[in-house]
Design a protein around this motif. Structure first.
Motif, PDB file in Angstrom:
ATOM      1  N   GLY A 179      14.976  -3.506  -1.726  1.00  0.00           N
ATOM      2  CA  GLY A 179      13.468  -4.144  -1.723  1.00  0.00           C
ATOM      3  C   GLY A 179      12.597  -3.130  -2.091  1.00  0.00           C
ATOM      4  O   GLY A 179      11.646  -3.511  -2.916  1.00  0.00           O
ATOM      5  N   MET A 180      12.698  -2.035  -1.538  1.00  0.00           N
ATOM      6  CA  MET A 180      11.717  -0.859  -2.136  1.00  0.00           C
ATOM      7  C   MET A 180      11.805  -0.645  -3.711  1.00  0.00           C
ATOM      8  O   MET A 180      10.817  -0.744  -4.280  1.00  0.00           O
ATOM      9  CB  MET A 180      12.049   0.205  -1.307  1.00  0.00           C
ATOM     10  N   GLY A 181      12.990  -0.592  -4.197  1.00  0.00           N
ATOM     11  CA  GLY A 181      13.300  -0.510  -5.673  1.00  0.00           C
ATOM     12  C   GLY A 181      12.606  -1.501  -6.402  1.00  0.00           C
ATOM     13  O   GLY A 181      11.887  -1.176  -7.274  1.00  0.00           O
ATOM     14  N   LYS A 182      12.778  -2.600  -5.840  1.00  0.00           N
ATOM     15  CA  LYS A 182      12.434  -4.049  -6.491  1.00  0.00           C
ATOM     16  C   LYS A 182      10.866  -4.007  -6.685  1.00  0.00           C
ATOM     17  O   LYS A 182      10.251  -4.380  -7.638  1.00  0.00           O
ATOM     18  CB  LYS A 182      13.017  -5.298  -5.909  1.00  0.00           C
ATOM     19  N   LEU A 183      10.337  -3.805  -5.551  1.00  0.00           N
ATOM     20  CA  LEU A 183       8.868  -3.451  -5.464  1.00  0.00           C
ATOM     21  C   LEU A 183       8.451  -2.712  -6.305  1.00  0.00           C
ATOM     22  O   LEU A 183       7.303  -2.985  -7.045  1.00  0.00           O
ATOM     23  CB  LEU A 183       8.401  -3.452  -3.908  1.00  0.00           C
ATOM     24  N   ILE A 184       8.791  -1.483  -6.266  1.00  0.00           N
ATOM     25  CA  ILE A 184       8.241  -0.578  -7.277  1.00  0.00           C
ATOM     26  C   ILE A 184       8.541  -0.787  -8.671  1.00  0.00           C
ATOM     27  O   ILE A 184       7.539  -0.630  -9.528  1.00  0.00           O
ATOM     28  CB  ILE A 184       8.723   1.010  -7.061  1.00  0.00           C
ATOM     29  N   THR A 223       0.808   1.616  -4.095  1.00  0.00           N
ATOM     30  CA  THR A 223      -0.353   2.339  -3.980  1.00  0.00           C
ATOM     31  C   THR A 223      -0.112   3.999  -3.952  1.00  0.00           C
ATOM     32  O   THR A 223      -0.647   4.973  -4.414  1.00  0.00           O
ATOM     33  CB  THR A 223      -1.701   1.879  -3.080  1.00  0.00           C
ATOM     34  N   HIS A 224       0.307   4.346  -2.714  1.00  0.00           N
ATOM     35  CA  HIS A 224       0.546   5.572  -2.128  1.00  0.00           C
ATOM     36  C   HIS A 224       1.732   6.198  -2.804  1.00  0.00           C
ATOM     37  O   HIS A 224       1.223   7.105  -3.605  1.00  0.00           O
ATOM     38  CB  HIS A 224       0.940   5.729  -0.705  1.00  0.00           C
ATOM     39  N   LEU A 225       2.930   5.658  -2.941  1.00  0.00           N
ATOM     40  CA  LEU A 225       4.004   6.262  -3.395  1.00  0.00           C
ATOM     41  C   LEU A 225       3.980   6.492  -4.744  1.00  0.00           C
ATOM     42  O   LEU A 225       4.063   7.598  -5.449  1.00  0.00           O
ATOM     43  CB  LEU A 225       5.224   5.651  -2.462  1.00  0.00           C
ATOM     44  N   LEU A 226       3.941   5.255  -5.440  1.00  0.00           N
ATOM     45  CA  LEU A 226       4.159   5.338  -6.973  1.00  0.00           C
ATOM     46  C   LEU A 226       2.737   5.739  -7.663  1.00  0.00           C
ATOM     47  O   LEU A 226       2.973   6.557  -8.492  1.00  0.00           O
ATOM     48  CB  LEU A 226       4.293   3.607  -7.341  1.00  0.00           C
ATOM     49  N   LYS A 227       1.635   5.269  -7.241  1.00  0.00           N
ATOM     50  CA  LYS A 227       0.525   5.535  -7.963  1.00  0.00           C
ATOM     51  C   LYS A 227       0.173   6.998  -7.625  1.00  0.00           C
ATOM     52  O   LYS A 227      -0.801   7.446  -8.262  1.00  0.00           O
ATOM     53  CB  LYS A 227      -0.566   4.538  -7.908  1.00  0.00           C
ATOM     54  N   THR A 228       0.519   7.440  -6.548  1.00  0.00           N
ATOM     55  CA  THR A 228      -0.230   9.025  -6.369  1.00  0.00           C
ATOM     56  C   THR A 228       1.086  10.021  -6.287  1.00  0.00           C
ATOM     57  O   THR A 228       0.936  10.736  -7.068  1.00  0.00           O
ATOM     58  CB  THR A 228      -0.432   8.883  -4.838  1.00  0.00           C
ATOM     59  N   HIS A 229       2.090   9.863  -5.587  1.00  0.00           N
ATOM     60  CA  HIS A 229       2.993  10.862  -5.686  1.00  0.00           C
ATOM     61  C   HIS A 229       3.881  10.819  -6.781  1.00  0.00           C
ATOM     62  O   HIS A 229       4.097  11.875  -7.485  1.00  0.00           O
ATOM     63  CB  HIS A 229       4.113  10.619  -4.246  1.00  0.00           C
ATOM     64  N   LEU A 230       4.679   9.639  -7.070  1.00  0.00           N
ATOM     65  CA  LEU A 230       5.337   9.731  -8.339  1.00  0.00           C
ATOM     66  C   LEU A 230       4.746   9.814  -9.674  1.00  0.00           C
ATOM     67  O   LEU A 230       5.401  10.591 -10.457  1.00  0.00           O
ATOM     68  CB  LEU A 230       6.271   8.323  -8.392  1.00  0.00           C
ATOM     69  N   LEU A 231       3.605   9.475  -9.775  1.00  0.00           N
ATOM     70  CA  LEU A 231       2.880   9.465 -10.988  1.00  0.00           C
ATOM     71  C   LEU A 231       2.425  10.861 -11.128  1.00  0.00           C
ATOM     72  O   LEU A 231       2.591  11.597 -12.232  1.00  0.00           O
ATOM     73  CB  LEU A 231       1.568   8.841 -10.955  1.00  0.00           C
ATOM     74  N   SER A 232       1.946  11.765 -10.038  1.00  0.00           N
ATOM     75  CA  SER A 232       1.590  12.957 -10.338  1.00  0.00           C
ATOM     76  C   SER A 232       2.653  13.850 -10.401  1.00  0.00           C
ATOM     77  O   SER A 232       2.757  15.028 -10.941  1.00  0.00           O
ATOM     78  CB  SER A 232       0.824  13.468  -9.028  1.00  0.00           C
ATOM     79  N   GLU A 233       4.014  13.514  -9.882  1.00  0.00           N
ATOM     80  CA  GLU A 233       5.405  14.586 -10.311  1.00  0.00           C
ATOM     81  C   GLU A 233       5.467  14.363 -11.700  1.00  0.00           C
ATOM     82  O   GLU A 233       5.809  15.462 -12.285  1.00  0.00           O
ATOM     83  CB  GLU A 233       6.370  13.772  -9.496  1.00  0.00           C
ATOM     84  N   VAL A 234       5.057  13.341 -12.456  1.00  0.00           N
ATOM     85  CA  VAL A 234       5.271  13.397 -13.994  1.00  0.00           C
ATOM     86  C   VAL A 234       4.319  14.428 -14.496  1.00  0.00           C
ATOM     87  O   VAL A 234       4.922  15.143 -15.296  1.00  0.00           O
ATOM     88  CB  VAL A 234       5.151  11.785 -14.554  1.00  0.00           C
ATOM     89  N   PHE A 235       3.133  14.468 -14.256  1.00  0.00           N
ATOM     90  CA  PHE A 235       2.473  15.386 -14.540  1.00  0.00           C
ATOM     91  C   PHE A 235       2.664  16.640 -14.317  1.00  0.00           C
ATOM     92  O   PHE A 235       2.476  17.702 -14.916  1.00  0.00           O
ATOM     93  CB  PHE A 235       0.680  15.123 -14.151  1.00  0.00           C
ATOM     94  N   GLU A 236       3.211  17.089 -12.927  1.00  0.00           N
ATOM     95  CA  GLU A 236       3.686  18.437 -12.553  1.00  0.00           C
ATOM     96  C   GLU A 236       4.613  18.866 -13.529  1.00  0.00           C
ATOM     97  O   GLU A 236       4.682  19.887 -13.837  1.00  0.00           O
ATOM     98  CB  GLU A 236       3.739  18.508 -11.024  1.00  0.00           C
ATOM     99  N   HIS A 281       0.614  -1.312   0.269  1.00  0.00           N
ATOM    100  CA  HIS A 281      -0.106  -0.036  -0.101  1.00  0.00           C
ATOM    101  C   HIS A 281       0.862   1.250   0.046  1.00  0.00           C
ATOM    102  O   HIS A 281       0.698   2.159  -0.927  1.00  0.00           O
ATOM    103  CB  HIS A 281      -0.970   0.079   1.197  1.00  0.00           C
ATOM    104  N   GLN A 282       1.705   1.316   0.961  1.00  0.00           N
ATOM    105  CA  GLN A 282       2.683   2.484   0.920  1.00  0.00           C
ATOM    106  C   GLN A 282       3.551   2.815  -0.050  1.00  0.00           C
ATOM    107  O   GLN A 282       3.613   4.095  -0.608  1.00  0.00           O
ATOM    108  CB  GLN A 282       3.296   2.579   2.279  1.00  0.00           C
ATOM    109  N   LEU A 283       4.100   1.697  -0.785  1.00  0.00           N
ATOM    110  CA  LEU A 283       5.235   1.725  -1.506  1.00  0.00           C
ATOM    111  C   LEU A 283       4.457   1.888  -3.149  1.00  0.00           C
ATOM    112  O   LEU A 283       5.095   2.508  -3.972  1.00  0.00           O
ATOM    113  CB  LEU A 283       6.326   0.932  -1.644  1.00  0.00           C
TER     114      LEU A 283
END
Length: 165
Positions: free
Chosen positions: A116-121, A51-64, A47-49
């Motif tokens: 591990g975080m990098g691999k999961l993302i 749903t939250h980080l990738l699909k919310t923060h990192l994805l919206s950063e691309v649009f910004e 969820h954190q890495l």
């Protein structure tokens, strides 16, 4: 079986077999408790890495970034996007520094390290498509259309319909 809640069964690996038993509430109470803890910890990480980080923060950063590079501040699309992406880059920079870095808080308090975080993302990126970001398609792809009392789906459908009215 994948639709049963954590209260009924837990398998700690995605590969069925002798080395990957399925834990049930009738098992030894400590085995069952540890299995639930393991699954909940894994669910937290996803969820954190993802749903939250990738699909919310990192994805919206691309649009910004695209918005700043391609649109003037007076462009109507810029004005529509700005309230939704404002400060995303700053927040993400702080998160990279303090939360998900090699010695960040997330690495210190969770069961996963930076690699591990990098691999999961990276694994999550392989299945990240436009369709996977559309609520009805995501629910269907996960086989959750007809699960009773699935409030996330039910509430999400109402939000989706309100947006697409």
């Amino acid at each position: 079986m994948s639709c049963l809640p954590l209260l009924y069964l837990n398998q700690l690996s995605q590969t069925p077999g002798e080395m990957s038993p399925i834990f049930l509430p009738r098992d030894n109470k400590y085995d069952w408790m540890l299995a639930k803890m393991w699954v909940r910890s894994s669910d937290f990480l996803v969820h954190q890495l993802v749903t939250h980080l990738l699909k919310t923060h990192l994805l919206s950063e691309v649009f910004e970034m695209a918005m700043y590079r391609q649109l003037s501040a007076v462009h109507p699309v810029y004005k529509l996007l700005m309230p939704h992406v404002r400060f995303t880059i700053a927040i993400n920079a702080k998160a990279r520094e303090k939360l998900i870095s090699k010695d960040g808080i997330f690495s210190q308090v969770s069961s996963i390290n930076g690699a591990g975080m990098g691999k999961l993302i990276q694994n999550a990126m392989k299945t990240l498509t436009y369709e996977s970001l559309c609520f009805p398609e995501d629910i269907k792809a996960r086989g959750m259309e007809d699960v009773p009392k699935y409030y996330y789906r039910d509430d999400g459908k109402m939000v989706w319909k309100a947006i697409h009215w």
